[in-house]
Design an enzyme around this catalytic site. Structure first.
Site, PDB file in Angstrom:
ATOM      1  N   GLU A 121      24.165 -12.673 -10.438  1.00  0.00           N
ATOM      2  CA  GLU A 121      23.521 -13.725  -9.302  1.00  0.00           C
ATOM      3  C   GLU A 121      22.332 -12.784  -8.964  1.00  0.00           C
ATOM      4  O   GLU A 121      22.276 -11.933  -8.835  1.00  0.00           O
ATOM      5  CB  GLU A 121      24.914 -13.622  -8.114  1.00  0.00           C
ATOM      6  CG  GLU A 121      26.235 -14.437  -8.560  1.00  0.00           C
ATOM      7  CD  GLU A 121      27.295 -14.150  -7.494  1.00  0.00           C
ATOM      8  OE1 GLU A 121      26.848 -13.911  -6.239  1.00  0.00           O
ATOM      9  OE2 GLU A 121      28.297 -14.305  -7.835  1.00  0.00           O
ATOM     10  N   LYS A 123      20.414 -11.798  -5.920  1.00  0.00           N
ATOM     11  CA  LYS A 123      20.698 -10.903  -4.314  1.00  0.00           C
ATOM     12  C   LYS A 123      19.658 -11.539  -3.446  1.00  0.00           C
ATOM     13  O   LYS A 123      18.448 -11.203  -3.392  1.00  0.00           O
ATOM     14  CB  LYS A 123      20.516  -9.349  -4.602  1.00  0.00           C
ATOM     15  CG  LYS A 123      20.831  -8.637  -3.371  1.00  0.00           C
ATOM     16  CD  LYS A 123      20.924  -7.264  -3.698  1.00  0.00           C
ATOM     17  CE  LYS A 123      21.541  -6.361  -2.603  1.00  0.00           C
ATOM     18  NZ  LYS A 123      21.045  -6.701  -1.353  1.00  0.00           N
ATOM     19  N   ASP A 125      17.832 -12.126   0.239  1.00  0.00           N
ATOM     20  CA  ASP A 125      17.435 -11.177   1.180  1.00  0.00           C
ATOM     21  C   ASP A 125      17.668 -11.909   2.646  1.00  0.00           C
ATOM     22  O   ASP A 125      16.595 -12.365   2.884  1.00  0.00           O
ATOM     23  CB  ASP A 125      16.031 -10.963   0.743  1.00  0.00           C
ATOM     24  CG  ASP A 125      15.671  -9.606   1.503  1.00  0.00           C
ATOM     25  OD1 ASP A 125      16.511  -8.932   1.972  1.00  0.00           O
ATOM     26  OD2 ASP A 125      14.239  -9.375   1.425  1.00  0.00           O
ATOM     27  N   TYR A 230      29.131 -17.018  -1.365  1.00  0.00           N
ATOM     28  CA  TYR A 230      29.249 -16.499  -2.680  1.00  0.00           C
ATOM     29  C   TYR A 230      30.255 -15.818  -2.816  1.00  0.00           C
ATOM     30  O   TYR A 230      30.654 -15.149  -3.882  1.00  0.00           O
ATOM     31  CB  TYR A 230      27.880 -15.513  -3.148  1.00  0.00           C
ATOM     32  CG  TYR A 230      27.494 -14.404  -2.093  1.00  0.00           C
ATOM     33  CD1 TYR A 230      28.209 -13.713  -1.498  1.00  0.00           C
ATOM     34  CD2 TYR A 230      26.330 -14.767  -1.490  1.00  0.00           C
ATOM     35  CE1 TYR A 230      27.841 -12.735  -0.772  1.00  0.00           C
ATOM     36  CE2 TYR A 230      25.767 -13.830  -0.627  1.00  0.00           C
ATOM     37  CZ  TYR A 230      26.599 -12.808  -0.196  1.00  0.00           C
ATOM     38  OH  TYR A 230      26.333 -11.846   0.768  1.00  0.00           O
ATOM     39  N   LYS A 318      18.349  -3.094  -7.741  1.00  0.00           N
ATOM     40  CA  LYS A 318      17.300  -3.344  -6.828  1.00  0.00           C
ATOM     41  C   LYS A 318      15.882  -3.602  -7.569  1.00  0.00           C
ATOM     42  O   LYS A 318      15.845  -2.699  -8.251  1.00  0.00           O
ATOM     43  CB  LYS A 318      17.220  -2.465  -5.656  1.00  0.00           C
ATOM     44  CG  LYS A 318      18.600  -2.478  -4.612  1.00  0.00           C
ATOM     45  CD  LYS A 318      18.458  -3.802  -3.900  1.00  0.00           C
ATOM     46  CE  LYS A 318      18.442  -3.334  -2.275  1.00  0.00           C
ATOM     47  NZ  LYS A 318      18.275  -2.345  -1.508  1.00  0.00           N
ATOM     48  N   CYS A 412     -17.490 -11.829  21.106  1.00  0.00           N
ATOM     49  CA  CYS A 412     -16.859 -12.545  20.274  1.00  0.00           C
ATOM     50  C   CYS A 412     -17.803 -12.927  19.237  1.00  0.00           C
ATOM     51  O   CYS A 412     -18.897 -13.281  19.340  1.00  0.00           O
ATOM     52  CB  CYS A 412     -16.621 -14.083  21.051  1.00  0.00           C
ATOM     53  SG  CYS A 412     -16.331 -15.370  20.055  1.00  0.00           S
ATOM     54  N   CYS A 415     -19.210 -16.734  19.748  1.00  0.00           N
ATOM     55  CA  CYS A 415     -20.148 -17.255  20.884  1.00  0.00           C
ATOM     56  C   CYS A 415     -20.802 -16.217  21.506  1.00  0.00           C
ATOM     57  O   CYS A 415     -21.645 -16.094  22.205  1.00  0.00           O
ATOM     58  CB  CYS A 415     -19.406 -18.118  21.898  1.00  0.00           C
ATOM     59  SG  CYS A 415     -18.187 -17.085  22.664  1.00  0.00           S
ATOM     60  N   CYS A 430     -11.288 -14.193  23.405  1.00  0.00           N
ATOM     61  CA  CYS A 430     -12.494 -14.886  23.825  1.00  0.00           C
ATOM     62  C   CYS A 430     -12.076 -15.734  24.778  1.00  0.00           C
ATOM     63  O   CYS A 430     -11.270 -16.677  24.476  1.00  0.00           O
ATOM     64  CB  CYS A 430     -13.403 -15.271  22.729  1.00  0.00           C
ATOM     65  SG  CYS A 430     -14.841 -16.374  23.231  1.00  0.00           S
ATOM     66  N   CYS A 435     -16.696 -21.943  23.438  1.00  0.00           N
ATOM     67  CA  CYS A 435     -16.951 -20.979  22.074  1.00  0.00           C
ATOM     68  C   CYS A 435     -16.814 -21.972  20.928  1.00  0.00           C
ATOM     69  O   CYS A 435     -15.740 -22.743  20.796  1.00  0.00           O
ATOM     70  CB  CYS A 435     -15.880 -20.145  22.184  1.00  0.00           C
ATOM     71  SG  CYS A 435     -15.680 -19.176  20.519  1.00  0.00           S
TER      72      CYS A 435
END
Ligand code: IVH
Length: 677
Positions: A121, A123, A125, A230, A318, A412, A415, A430, A435
């Site tokens: 199967e 695995k 996460d 499962y 794994k 920024c 601008c 900003c 802007c």
């Protein structure tokens, strides 16, 4: 690994090394389980853990009861009710190489007299959950917790569509599986969080864990969690006697199971399965971190049994994490719609976990400084949660001699306005309302699907409109002409006409789309809808003070203040006038809103309102109760679950008292509303 082979160590040396590893693992484990925020890569944790297991296996006398190897991991959070698992929820032993997997197989076959198959199967996460059904009805759901005692997350799990409320047969069973967040939902969630100035989740698993431990079930519902089941605590009530059959039977009962399982008769078939899915990994819509192989016969599983922690009949292989080196060539700073200025590392392109990667977000200046990333640095790159490219660390030895600490910009990039940190945020902002970068991003948001939904107005067209000075703000979109649009790259009569029609149609949208599209801080699509529905038109909302706005049940003080501040500004008021002039609809024309929390506090409750309410109007109270699952009726009967009595309540109150029906006053209702905000 530089670890010394355990057979060259004395018991004292092994004990000393183990004593160093345990607190480290416990601390990492605690961050992982309790704070949903791992501080090290899974791979590092796994390897240190594997080393401790090796030391303890070589010298059993050094094992301590507190060792992380003696517990399933994780602890129970105090703020959720606890659930004792009648049959413990086990974890899995893991191996990191085909050689180790082979050893597992040899060991198992040596101890089992009969020939047997494995079920392979994926695995998944995510995080392990247990679902209890009584006579086919979902009654309780919990996390694994420490394996013996988990947390009760029933209310949250009820919000997940793949979890059936009723099974196709009236069984009493505990079904186990994995709750996860699909990659796409995770990416969208983090995008929303970053736009709102919140810290993004590190990976989908943490996002799923955080979502399941929410006290507000509506937040869980919005997180698009999914499940694959499962396992079953006790297979007796089922018809099947194999793991593969179990997956089929769980699916028949109404659960979602992962279709990618395969029965393997030989180890060659197991290897082939691993190869297939290791290659497929990055194409799957959810994260997997390995392959689980399980003895396929359920009675054999039972006969083989388990240690305190893991079954002896299954093992997890794994996958190695993919990590590659590349060089940072540039750090780009981009300005978002809300003015947040985000650094991105631009790197020499590399292929990583199935895709070419050349950019990785560095989130904010603190992050960049903490990792001390400099131009020309060689960095280790991985995909967080299998999806998001992330720099793990700088390779110190490869730093060019002349690399200098990267300076954080003070102006920024779009601008030139001075950048600030608002309210001690880590984000750099900003705050110039004019802007150009923010205006363009703001227009993209304005046109987006949940806002004004202007099909065909994407970022590239918006950028051109601004560059050619055809627009200055969102109102000017409504003054565009065919001739102007024909000047855009690759624009012909037809595309110009289509875009103009889409813009024109958006004039008729109901007010909530405009309110959301304006990008008012803290006002998401849902808040925009509440505001529009409650005020009915833009002028009433603009005239309202913060208190009046915060009196709406789903709107808090922060949103209310933000709305008032937004409409207080003169340029905003001018923009609203302009929108009215160009004919954008400023009234609420949508139907009644969807239930907010149909499974919430008042689910299936018959509620009667009586007497005079002071703070609320009757319709407000009724709407709120209905949105939270109640049926509001006019008369008290034995079936009534709750009477809410205002001032000067009369016969209904007397009747409810005589029937022993719970009675609330208005203050209790207001408190419930507050709690469910
Ligand atoms: S079987 C006794 N099957 O991996 C049965 N676990 O690292 C133990 N997991 O705690 C679990 N996909 O949360 C099993 N197909 C799968 C799985 C799976 C993911 C998780 C599960 C377990 C963890 C161990």
């Amino acid at each position: 690994m530089t670890d010394k082979p355990t057979n060259t160590l004395t018991e004292e040396q092994a004990a000393a090394e183990a004593a160093k590893l345990r607190p480290q693992l416990l601390a990492w484990g605690k961050q992982y389980y309790d704070a949903d925020a791992p501080s090290v890569e899974d791979d590092v944790y796994d390897r240190v853990y594997a080393r401790l297991v090796a030391l303890e296996e070589a010298f059993p006398a050094i094992v301590t009861p507190e060792s992380p190897t003696q517990r399933v991991g994780g602890s129970v959070r105090g703020d959720l009710p606890k659930v004792a698992h009648t049959i413990p929820m086990l974890s899995l032993g893991d191996v990191f190489s085909l050689a180790e997997l082979s050893e597992f197989n040899d060991r198992l076959r040596a101890n089992v007299d009969e020939d047997f198959d494995y079920n392979c199967e994926l695995k998944i996460d995510g995080l392990a959950i247990s679902l209890r059904y009584e006579n086919g009805k979902f009654v309780q759901g919990s996390t694994r917790g420490n394996g013996q005692i988990g947390e009760d997350i029933t209310a949250n799990l009820k919000m997940i569509p793949s979890i059936p409320q009723t099974l196709s047969r009236p069984l009493t069973i505990d079904v186990r599986g994995e709750c996860y967040m699909p990659k796409a939902a995770f990416l969208a969630l983090n995008e929303r969080r970053e736009a709102a100035g919140q810290a993004p989740f590190a990976n989908p698993r943490n996002a799923a864990a955080g979502s399941l431990r929410q006290l507000d079930t509506q937040v869980t519902a919005d997180r698009q969690l999914a499940t694959f089941m499962y396992n079953i605590a006790d297979y007796e009530p089922l018809n099947t006697r194999t793991q593969s059959g179990l997956l089929d039977e769980l699916a028949e009962l109404g659960f979602t199971t992962n279709p990618a399982y395969r029965v393997a008769h030989t180890m060659d078939e197991v290897w082939a399965y691993i190869d297939t899915y290791q290659a497929q990994r990055s194409n799957l819509p959810y994260g997997i971190d390995g392959i689980v192989i399980k003895a396929n016969s359920l009675p054999l599983q039972r006969a083989i049994g388990a240690t305190v922690k893991v079954p002896r009949w299954a093992i997890a292989y794994k996958f190695p994490p993919e990590e590659v080196q590349t060089v940072v060539e540039n750090i780009e700073w981009t300005v978002g719609r809300t003015g947040i200025v985000t650094p991105t590392a631009v790197m020499d392109p590399v292929v990583l976990a199935g895709s070419t990667v050349a950019r990785a977000s560095l989130h904010n200046p603190d992050y960049l400084q903490a990792k001390d990333i400099r131009l020309g640095d060689t960095v280790l790159l991985h995909k967080a949660g299998d999806i998001i490219p992330e720099i793990s660390q700088v390779v110190g030895d490869k730093r060019p001699a002349d690399a200098e600490v990267y300076p954080i910009p003070t102006r920024c990039p779009s601008c030139g306005a001075e950048l600030v940190h608002l309210d001690e945020e880590v984000a750099l902002r900003c705050i110039n309302p004019n802007c150009p970068a923010q205006l363009a991003e703001g227009m993209n948001h304005f046109a987006s699907r949940n806002a004004m939904n202007i099909a065909g107005l994407g970022p590239q067209i918006v950028a051109q409109l601004f560059a050619r000075k055809l627009v200055t703000n969102v109102a000017s979109l409504y003054r565009l002409t065919t001739d102007q649009l024909l000047t855009l790259d690759k624009f012909g009569e037809k595309s110009a006409q289509n875009l103009l029609t889409a813009i024109d149609n958006s004039r008729n949208n109901s007010l909530e789309r405009l309110l959301f599209g304006l990008g008012i801080r803290h006002v998401g699509a849902k808040a925009a809808r509440s505001l529009a529905a409650n005020f009915g038109d833009l002028n009433s909302l603009m005239a309202a003070d913060s208190e009046t706005i915060a009196a709406i049940d789903t709107i808090g003080g922060i949103i209310a203040d933000s709305v008032v501040t937004y409409f207080d500004s003169e340029p905003v008021q001018a923009l609203m006038k302009e929108l009215a002039t160009v004919g954008v609809n400023l009234t609420y024309t949508s139907g009644p809103s969807e239930p907010v929390d149909p499974l919430g506090t008042f689910a299936n409750q018959r509620v009667v309102l009586t007497g005079k309410l002071n703070e609320l109007t009757r319709p407000e109270a009724t709407t709120w109760l209905e949105q939270h699952g109640a049926t509001v009726t006019g008369s008290v009967s034995k079936k009534t679950d709750l009477l809410i009595a205002g001032e000067a309540a009369g016969s209904k109150l007397t009747k409810a008292q005589s029937l022993n029906i719970p009675i609330w006053d208005e203050a209790q209702l207001l408190a419930a509303m507050n709690e469910n905000k």
